[in-house]
Design a protein around this motif. Structure first.
Motif, mmCIF file in Angstrom:
data_model
loop_
_atom_site.group_PDB
_atom_site.id
_atom_site.type_symbol
_atom_site.label_atom_id
_atom_site.label_comp_id
_atom_site.label_asym_id
_atom_site.label_seq_id
_atom_site.Cartn_x
_atom_site.Cartn_y
_atom_site.Cartn_z
ATOM 1 N N HIS A 177 4.514 99.077 37.199
ATOM 2 C CA HIS A 177 3.788 98.815 35.933
ATOM 3 C C HIS A 177 3.632 97.450 35.580
ATOM 4 C CE1 HIS A 177 2.451 99.432 31.845
ATOM 5 N NE2 HIS A 177 3.321 98.636 31.469
ATOM 6 N N GLU A 178 4.838 96.771 35.602
ATOM 7 C CA GLU A 178 4.666 95.317 35.138
ATOM 8 C C GLU A 178 4.001 94.389 36.401
ATOM 9 O OE1 GLU A 178 8.724 93.708 34.799
ATOM 10 O OE2 GLU A 178 9.224 94.960 33.039
ATOM 11 N N ALA A 179 4.306 94.828 37.462
ATOM 12 C CA ALA A 179 3.431 94.008 38.410
ATOM 13 C C ALA A 179 2.105 94.182 38.307
ATOM 14 C CB ALA A 179 3.658 94.439 39.805
ATOM 15 N N ALA A 180 1.486 95.461 37.850
ATOM 16 C CA ALA A 180 0.113 95.850 37.612
ATOM 17 C C ALA A 180 -0.379 94.888 36.509
ATOM 18 C CB ALA A 180 -0.102 97.401 37.479
ATOM 19 N N GLU A 181 0.274 94.883 35.482
ATOM 20 C CA GLU A 181 0.097 94.252 34.029
ATOM 21 C C GLU A 181 -0.152 93.026 34.435
ATOM 22 O OE1 GLU A 181 -0.526 95.430 30.672
ATOM 23 O OE2 GLU A 181 -0.918 97.132 32.008
ATOM 24 N N GLU A 182 0.672 92.105 34.997
ATOM 25 C CA GLU A 182 0.515 90.877 35.449
ATOM 26 C C GLU A 182 -0.795 90.431 36.412
ATOM 27 O OE1 GLU A 182 0.925 86.857 35.693
ATOM 28 O OE2 GLU A 182 1.700 88.103 34.188
ATOM 29 N N TRP A 183 -0.921 91.428 37.361
ATOM 30 C CA TRP A 183 -2.059 91.350 38.224
ATOM 31 C C TRP A 183 -3.034 91.507 37.465
ATOM 32 C CZ3 TRP A 183 -3.313 89.586 42.670
ATOM 33 C CH2 TRP A 183 -4.881 89.900 43.189
ATOM 34 N N CYS A 184 -3.157 92.293 36.484
ATOM 35 C CA CYS A 184 -4.409 92.437 35.570
ATOM 36 C C CYS A 184 -4.861 91.051 35.028
ATOM 37 C CB CYS A 184 -4.019 93.433 34.508
ATOM 38 S SG CYS A 184 -5.677 94.093 33.622
#
Length: 518
Positions: A177-184
């Motif tokens: 989740h955190e990696a996806a949010e930062e990637w976003c």
């Protein structure tokens, strides 16, 4: 405007009317593009960057400029000028306010970026998605199917399967989740870049011709990076993420797009950053009353040069030609300011092609300086040790190749005789390998170094600063005691010691008489 670009704007709306609040990127983020491309071996080291007030100058240039333009400006200051095409575009834009406004409107979305992406594009190659990610679309389907079958059949083990699948969905979400949010956030910056690429192509200006050939590709990649419009609906984002793993699937899918299109994205980054940097320079020059385009040469000649950060800078002409320069002058006359003025103008000429002068001939050699040596409590380093360390660094830099060395008051941290001796040795060696411009109150250095450094004196004539050949004749260190409120008796004692020392330098004698007079 093409149908594709219209659809792109519909699917990827930008808040064009929203107020711009430039994200406060830290210096390490701004420097990351340069470090990623060239490593730590830039043309300007950390002390020179500080000595020449380049943090303040960079901030002055980068007003109304996104992280893309800031990084490119920093890269050029560090590594040198890209060449004639950039300078030609800056010249054109500096004289055309309408074109500047048009390009600034096309680039305004870049300033909404709050993530640095050069490390993503130019750093270590992105790893391919794990093979198990191909199962992500089927996990929610399997979960819903197991729940439906458990309800219909009443077969209890199916509830265990459903629970296991729900836990798997939750674990995947928690893990990424955190990696996806930062990637976003990174993707938002990438999409702003691609959108600027398309808008610059649509401007149809000669200065943006490089964007036209592949603008359609930029738009296509931009759309492929977009999230589903359903995720923007109230409640759908959370539902889609936790049940259907839409954010995690988009994370892996979009990373594959970026990995596959890495070469194009790097090219787009470089072109967008270069144009915005040129736009910032043109905007800066349009508001600068004194500047000229520098001629390249093996020597330095600056006519009526000023420092761009000084509101009321006094222009001076400086032309040591083939030799370096030994600069003397009274206390407070502006020797350090002159050194910074010359150093910054040489750096700017190398990076951007212009100087803050009426006319300029500038060498394209890298510039290194030593102007701010001091005691360091944290490192337990005295002033003289700090000066010795910096002198060793300059000698090591000189061993790499020719350069310009700007030095202010070398070896202040030791006694007079040793200071002169060490300074002569270091400055003479540096002058054999490059161009040295040094200021010092130790006037005896001038004749010791005259085979390498031409003597120049800063003085005030009729209220105006003047730089002329020669060495300072009348010092003012003791005279300042009186103007600064010291008692006349202090000045008288100082003058007696000065007279004795002046005679002692030529005819050494016992100091008992002068000591008794104190």
């Amino acid at each position: 405007m093409t149908l594709i670009s219209r659809l792109s704007r519909f699917l990827l709306p930008a808040a064009d009317d929203a107020a711009i609040a430039d994200y406060p990127f830290v210096p390490s983020d701004v420097a990351l593009y340069q470090r990623t491309l060239h490593g730590e071996a830039g043309a300007i080291d950390a002390q020179t960057w500080s000595d020449m007030l380049l943090p303040q100058y960079s901030a002055h240039l980068a007003r109304e400029t996104s992280i893309f333009g800031q990084q490119e400006l920093h890269r050029r200051l560090q590594a040198g000028q890209d060449g004639a095409p950039s300078a030609a575009r800056v010249r054109t834009l500096a004289g055309d306010a309408g074109q500047r406004l048009q390009l600034q409107a096309a680039c305004v979305g870049l300033r909404r970026s709050d993530r640095e992406i050069s490390a993503t594009l130019f750093g270590r190659a992105m790893a391919a998605a794990p093979r198990w990610t191909a199962l992500l679309p089927w996990m929610p389907v399997a979960f819903l199917l197991s729940v439906a079958l458990a309800l219909v059949t009443g077969f209890m083990p199916l509830w265990g399967v459903a629970l296991g699948l729900w836990l798997a969905l939750s674990l995947v979400q928690v893990r990424f989740h955190e990696a996806a949010e930062e990637w976003c956030r990174i993707l938002e910056t990438l999409q702003q870049m691609l959108r600027a690429h398309t808008l610059l192509a649509e401007s149809g200006l000669p200065t943006t011709a490089a964007f036209s050939e592949d603008a359609a590709r930029a738009g296509k990649i931009n759309r492929s990076l977009a999230r589903s419009p359903l995720t923007g609906m109230a409640g759908m984002r959370e539902y889609g993420n936790w049940l259907w793993l839409l954010n995690i699937r988009h994370y892996f899918n979009s990373r594959e797009v970026v990995r596959a299109q890495a070469d194009f994205l790097r090219s787009s980054f470089a072109r967008v950053a270069a144009l915005e940097a040129d736009l910032a320079l043109a905007r800066h020059l349009a508001g600068t009353p004194r500047y000229c385009w520098a001629e390249r040469g093996d020597s330095v000649a600056l006519t009526l040069v000023v420092h761009p950060l000084l509101a009321e800078a006094a222009p001076l002409s400086f032309a040591p030609r083939e030799r370096g320069a030994f600069i003397s002058g009274q206390n407070g006359i502006g020797k350090s300011t002159l050194l910074r003025t010359v150093g910054l103008n040489l750096i700017v000429a190398r990076a951007f092609g212009f100087c803050y002068a009426d006319t300029a001939t500038a060498t394209m050699l890298p510039v290194y300086s030593s102007m701010q040596g001091e005691d360091t409590l944290e490192g337990g380093e005295s002033l003289y040790i700090a000066e010795l360390r910096r002198a060793q660094e300059l000698l090591a830099l000189a061993a790499r190749g020719p350069a310009v060395f700007i030095i202010d008051e070398i070896f202040r941290g030791t006694n007079h005789l040793e200071s002169i001796s060490a300074a002569t040795a270091v400055l003479h060696t540096l002058a054999e390998r490059g161009t040295v411009i040094v200021s010092s109150h130790n006037l005896v250095l001038a004749p010791l170094l005259e085979d390498r450094l031409a003597p120049w004196c800063v003085s005030r004539v009729d209220g105006r600063l003047q730089l002329s050949p020669g060495v300072l004749r009348e010092t003012n260190g003791i005279a300042l005691l009186g103007t600064r409120g010291f008692d006349d008796a202090i000045s008288a004692k100082a003058n007696r010691v000065f007279d004795w020392l002046s005679d002692y330098m030529a005819h050494p004698a016992d100091c008992e008489d002068v000591r008794n007079s104190l």
